[in-house]
Design a protein around this motif. Structure first.
Motif, PDB file in Angstrom:
ATOM      1  N   GLN A  17      87.439 -22.906 -97.591  1.00 58.47           N
ATOM      2  CA  GLN A  17      88.644 -22.446 -96.920  1.00 58.47           C
ATOM      3  C   GLN A  17      89.902 -22.791 -97.712  1.00 58.47           C
ATOM      4  N   ALA A  45      91.523 -22.547 -88.175  1.00 58.01           N
ATOM      5  CA  ALA A  45      90.446 -21.594 -87.892  1.00 58.01           C
ATOM      6  C   ALA A  45      89.116 -22.275 -87.604  1.00 58.01           C
ATOM      7  N   ILE A  47      87.121 -23.416 -89.888  1.00 61.26           N
ATOM      8  CA  ILE A  47      86.202 -22.993 -90.944  1.00 61.26           C
ATOM      9  C   ILE A  47      86.380 -23.892 -92.170  1.00 61.26           C
ATOM     10  N   LEU A 187      89.191 -15.690 -91.722  1.00 58.71           N
ATOM     11  CA  LEU A 187      88.014 -15.746 -90.845  1.00 58.71           C
ATOM     12  C   LEU A 187      86.732 -15.182 -91.441  1.00 58.71           C
ATOM     13  N   GLY A 277      86.216 -16.946 -83.470  1.00 59.26           N
ATOM     14  CA  GLY A 277      87.297 -17.769 -83.992  1.00 59.26           C
ATOM     15  C   GLY A 277      87.447 -18.987 -83.100  1.00 59.26           C
ATOM     16  N   LEU A 302      80.630 -21.400 -87.061  1.00 55.78           N
ATOM     17  CA  LEU A 302      81.941 -20.952 -87.523  1.00 55.78           C
ATOM     18  C   LEU A 302      82.420 -21.812 -88.682  1.00 55.78           C
ATOM     19  N   GLY A 306      82.010 -18.992 -91.192  1.00 53.68           N
ATOM     20  CA  GLY A 306      83.070 -18.102 -90.775  1.00 53.68           C
ATOM     21  C   GLY A 306      82.554 -17.054 -89.804  1.00 53.68           C
ATOM     22  N   ASN A 307      83.354 -16.028 -89.577  1.00 52.80           N
ATOM     23  CA  ASN A 307      82.975 -14.925 -88.692  1.00 52.80           C
ATOM     24  C   ASN A 307      82.309 -13.843 -89.536  1.00 52.80           C
TER      25      ASN A 307
END
Length: 349
Positions: A17, A45, A47, A187, A277, A302, A306-307
Motif C-alpha cells: 500500500q 483503507a 490494506i 482499494l 472496504g 482486505l 485488497g478488494n
C-alpha cells in the motif's frame, strides 16, 4: 448440493500500500489538489498489500481499450487455469468429469468466454454446459455460486465447476484524477477463486452443504456502483453513499433472503461478507448487528489482498472453513444494480 472444494489464486506481483500511495502521489499530486484531500484513504483503507497482474510501472503508462483488454485476457486465463486446477484436484474430480462450467468476470471482455478459451488446455469435455456471466461486479462471487448450485440441483450427481476471475487493477485510470479513480487505486487488487459442486451428498460430506440463495435489487440505485464505459478504459463508479446505504437497508435484505429458506437472521451463526472496504465492513457489522470486530476474516482478507471484486468473498469463506466452520452461515456480497446477493451454507453432517 455439496461444495466439494474451494481454491484461490492471485498474480505474482505484490503491490504494498505504501508503494501504491507513492505511485498516485507521483502522478496526481502535482495535477490536482484533490489528491491532498483524498490521500488519507490509502492509510485508512485497511490494506497492507494486494496482488496485481502487471508491474507498477505498467500503470504509469498510457493504455487504450485494446491493450487493457489483452492484459485482461492473458491474466484471466492464467488465473482461471491455476485456481480451477487446484479446486478440481482438491475435489478429486478430473476435468472431463465436469458437466457444467459457470464463469463470472466483469473486469474485461472475453468472447469467446474464458472457460472456452482454456477448455482445450484444461481438458474439459466438448459437451460441457457453459454459463458465462458478466455484470455482477462484486456480487458475482455469491451470485455466481448460487447459480452454479441451482444447476447442480437439477440433475442428481451433476458436477459443476464455478470460477470467478477479476483483474480490477487494469481499470485503474491514472489519466483521470477523479475521486473514484483515486479511491479505486487505494482499494483494487486482482484474484480468482474456484469451487467444485455436486448435487446430492458427497463422500465425506464435502466441505459445506449449499442451501438456498436470493437477491435484493433496490430501485433507482444504478449510480451507486458500476462501470462507466469510456476511452481509454472502464471507469469505476463508487458512490460515497454506500456505507450509510448499507446501514439503513442491509438488514432488510438479509431478512428477505433468509426468509426464502425458512430461516431467521438470528439463526445464522456467521455472516461471510464481501469486504469492499474498511467503511463497508463497519457498516455491515452495524446493520447485521454482529458487533464491531466480528467480521475479522473479512478484515484480514482486505488487509492482505485488497478488494478483488467477486472472488474476495470466497477468500473469506476459505479462511472461515480453515478456522472451523460454524453450523449455519450466509455468504453476502453487494454489487452493481445496486444489489445484495446471499447464499446459505451449512457445515456438512
Amino acid at each position: 448440493m455439496s461444495l466439494l472444494s474451494l481454491a484461490t489464486a492471485v498474480p505474482g506481483t505484490i503491490l504494498p500500500q505504501t508503494e501504491a500511495k507513492a505511485l498516485v502521489r507521483r502522478l496526481f499530486g502535482t495535477r490536482t489538489s484533490r489528491f491532498d484531500r483524498l490521500e488519507p484513504v490509502f492509510d485508512n483503507a485497511g490494506i497492507v498489500k494486494r496482488h496485481i497482474v502487471r508491474p507498477p510501472a505498467w500503470y504509469e503508462q498510457d493504455h487504450g481499450w485494446r491493450e487493457r483488454n489483452q492484459v485482461y485476457l492473458e491474466a484471466a486465463e492464467a488465473l482461471y487455469e491455476e485456481c480451477a486446477a487446484k479446486a478440481l484436484a482438491a475435489a478429486g474430480v478430473a476435468p472431463d468429469e465436469v458437466d457444467a462450467l459457470v464463469t463470472v468476470s466483469t473486469t474485461g471482455i472475453a468472447t469467446p468466454s474464458l472457460e472456452a478459451r482454456v477448455a482445450g488446455r484444461m481438458g474439459f469435455r466438448s459437451d460441457a454446459e457453459r454459463v458465462p456471466i458478466f455484470g455482477l461486479g462484486c456480487a458475482g462471487g455469491v451470485g455466481g455460486l448460487a447459480i452454479a448450485a441451482r444447476l447442480a440441483a437439477g440433475v442428481p450427481g451433476k458436477t459443476i465447476l464455478f470460477v470467478t476471475v477479476e483483474t480490477c487493477s487494469i481499470s485503474i485510470r491514472l489519466d483521470k484524477p477523479s475521486k473514484a479513480n483515486i479511491v479505486a487505486t487505494a482499494l483494487f487488487g486482482d484474484g480468482a477463486a474456484a469451487c467444485v459442486l455436486r448435487s446430492g451428498t458427497a463422500p465425506g460430506g464435502g466441505i459445506a452443504t449449499v442451501g438456498a440463495g436470493g437477491e435484493m435489487l433496490w430501485p433507482e440505485t444504478l449510480g451507486i456502483m458500476g462501470w462507466d464505459v469510456e476511452d481509454p478504459g472502464l471507469g469505476v463508479i463508487f458512490d460515497r453513499s454506500i456505507p450509510p446505504f448499507l446501514e439503513q437497508h442491509m438488514a432488510e435484505a438479509v431478512g428477505a433472503i433468509a426468509a426464502k429458506s425458512g430461516v431467521a437472521p438470528d439463526e445464522i451463526d456467521r455472516f461471510i461478507c464481501h469486504p469492499g472496504g474498511a467503511k463497508v465492513i463497519i457498516a455491515l457489522e452495524q446493520s447485521l448487528g454482529v458487533g464491531q470486530g466480528a467480521l475479522d476474516h473479512e478484515r484480514e482478507v482486505l488487509r492482505d489482498y485488497g478488494n478483488m471484486s467477486a472472488p474476495t468473498v470466497l477468500f473469506v469463506l476459505d479462511r472461515v472453513i480453515r478456522a472451523g466452520m460454524p453450523e449455519r452461515m450466509m455468504l453476502l456480497a453487494l454489487g452493481p444494480g445496486f444489489t445484495a446477493s446471499g447464499l446459505l451454507l451449512s457445515r456438512p453432517q
